[in-house]
Design an enzyme around this catalytic site. Structure first.
Site, PDB file in Angstrom:
ATOM      1  N   SER A 195      18.970  20.132  21.223  1.00 50.63           N
ATOM      2  CA  SER A 195      20.165  19.395  20.683  1.00 50.63           C
ATOM      3  C   SER A 195      19.990  19.020  19.361  1.00 50.63           C
ATOM      4  O   SER A 195      19.011  19.015  18.612  1.00 50.63           O
ATOM      5  CB  SER A 195      20.134  18.102  21.954  1.00 50.63           C
ATOM      6  OG  SER A 195      21.161  17.138  21.279  1.00 50.63           O
ATOM      7  N   TYR A 217      15.607  10.493  25.304  1.00 56.13           N
ATOM      8  CA  TYR A 217      16.112  11.771  25.176  1.00 56.13           C
ATOM      9  C   TYR A 217      15.832  12.538  23.866  1.00 56.13           C
ATOM     10  O   TYR A 217      15.551  13.570  23.837  1.00 56.13           O
ATOM     11  CB  TYR A 217      17.798  11.768  25.453  1.00 56.13           C
ATOM     12  CG  TYR A 217      18.450  13.214  25.205  1.00 56.13           C
ATOM     13  CD1 TYR A 217      18.536  13.957  26.276  1.00 56.13           C
ATOM     14  CD2 TYR A 217      19.309  13.137  24.166  1.00 56.13           C
ATOM     15  CE1 TYR A 217      19.223  15.227  26.134  1.00 56.13           C
ATOM     16  CE2 TYR A 217      20.201  14.650  23.887  1.00 56.13           C
ATOM     17  CZ  TYR A 217      19.993  15.401  25.206  1.00 56.13           C
ATOM     18  OH  TYR A 217      20.780  16.620  24.829  1.00 56.13           O
TER      19      TYR A 217
END
Length: 264
Positions: A141, A154
């Site tokens: 990401s 995350y």
């Protein structure tokens, strides 16, 4: 031609980016192994693919069951004789303040996003080395490059993936195995709805930025040519991609911007 007749294993294949990759790779002539927890959804994806169904296999797995992943890898290799490309795409997101997130929820996220991913990779790469070729693709990401509010675990999991796979690349590149880290920005999937909150429960809301983001199909169409070109790190995003470059050059400015913006 890069994907034609290659055996491609996709985790997280039951929805979102993984599902879109399955359809795109199917059209390019790849033989597919589709994995996720939900067998019924995997069968749905398989039925939506075109061509010979014998070239598509369903292999359910749970990335939190790391002790079982070596066995899953052997099953995958037995389906078509080998695995040429592994798309590590399974994962979950988070919506919780760092100081409020319970450790159990943090451990669960790390188990899926990091430990499950590396356990599967460790099980499949030796076969690639033995055959002298292979490609490992990891869905990270842009959050693997910087951090924002509500995504501490995350972002940590994605930063960890970059550290581990950057090291792996140096160790296996001379043995014929390529490693590609993919950094998506916002993609219109259910990743926000399925994100875990501080106590591990489901967030169950669509993030405002995701509503106007690119579709998984658009993302897959942009991604696959870059993977076949052998790119080591790929960024596919909207305006949020500028945060990656600001982090490199003007990190203090980026921190000021991130403190002011609304994050959902």
């Amino acid at each position: 031609m890069y994907y034609e007749n290659k055996v491609v294993w996709i985790t997280g294949a039951s929805s979102g980016i993984g599902e879109a990759l399955a359809y795109a790779l199917n059209e390019k002539g790849a033989r597919l192994i589709l994995s996720a927890r939900r067998t019924d959804e995997l069968e749905r994806v398989k039925s939506n693919c075109k061509g010979d169904p014998d070239n598509i296999a369903v292999l359910p797995l749970d990335l939190t069951d790391t002790d079982l992943l070596a066995g899953n890898a052997k099953q995958a290799e037995s389906l078509f004789g080998s695995v040429d490309i592994l798309f590590n795409n399974g994962g979950i997101s988070q919506r919780a303040l760092a100081l409020e997130a319970e450790l159990d929820s943090v451990r669960r996220l790390m188990e899926i996003n990091f430990f499950g991913t590396i356990a599967l990779t460790k099980a499949i790469v030796p076969g690639m080395i033995e055959r002298g070729h292979g490609h490992v693709v990891v869905t990270s990401s842009v959050m693997g490059k910087f951090g924002t509010k509500y995504r501490s675990a995350y972002a940590a999991s994605k930063h960890a993936l970059h550290g581990w796979f950057d090291c792996l690349r140096q160790e296996v590149i001379d043995q014929g195995v390529d490693v590609t880290l993919v950094c998506p920005g916002y993609v219109k999937t259910d990743i926000t709805k399925n994100a875990i909150t501080a106590d591990g429960s489901k967030f169950d809301k669509m993030g405002s930025a995701h509503k106007e983001a690119m579709t998984p199909e658009q993302f897959a169409d942009k991604l696959l040519p870059k993977v076949s070109a052998g790119k080591e790190e790929i960024y596919i995003a909207g305006r949020e991609i500028w945060a990656v470059y600001l982090k490199r050059v003007f990190p203090s400015l980026l921190n000021k911007i991130l403190r002011r913006i609304k994050v959902t």
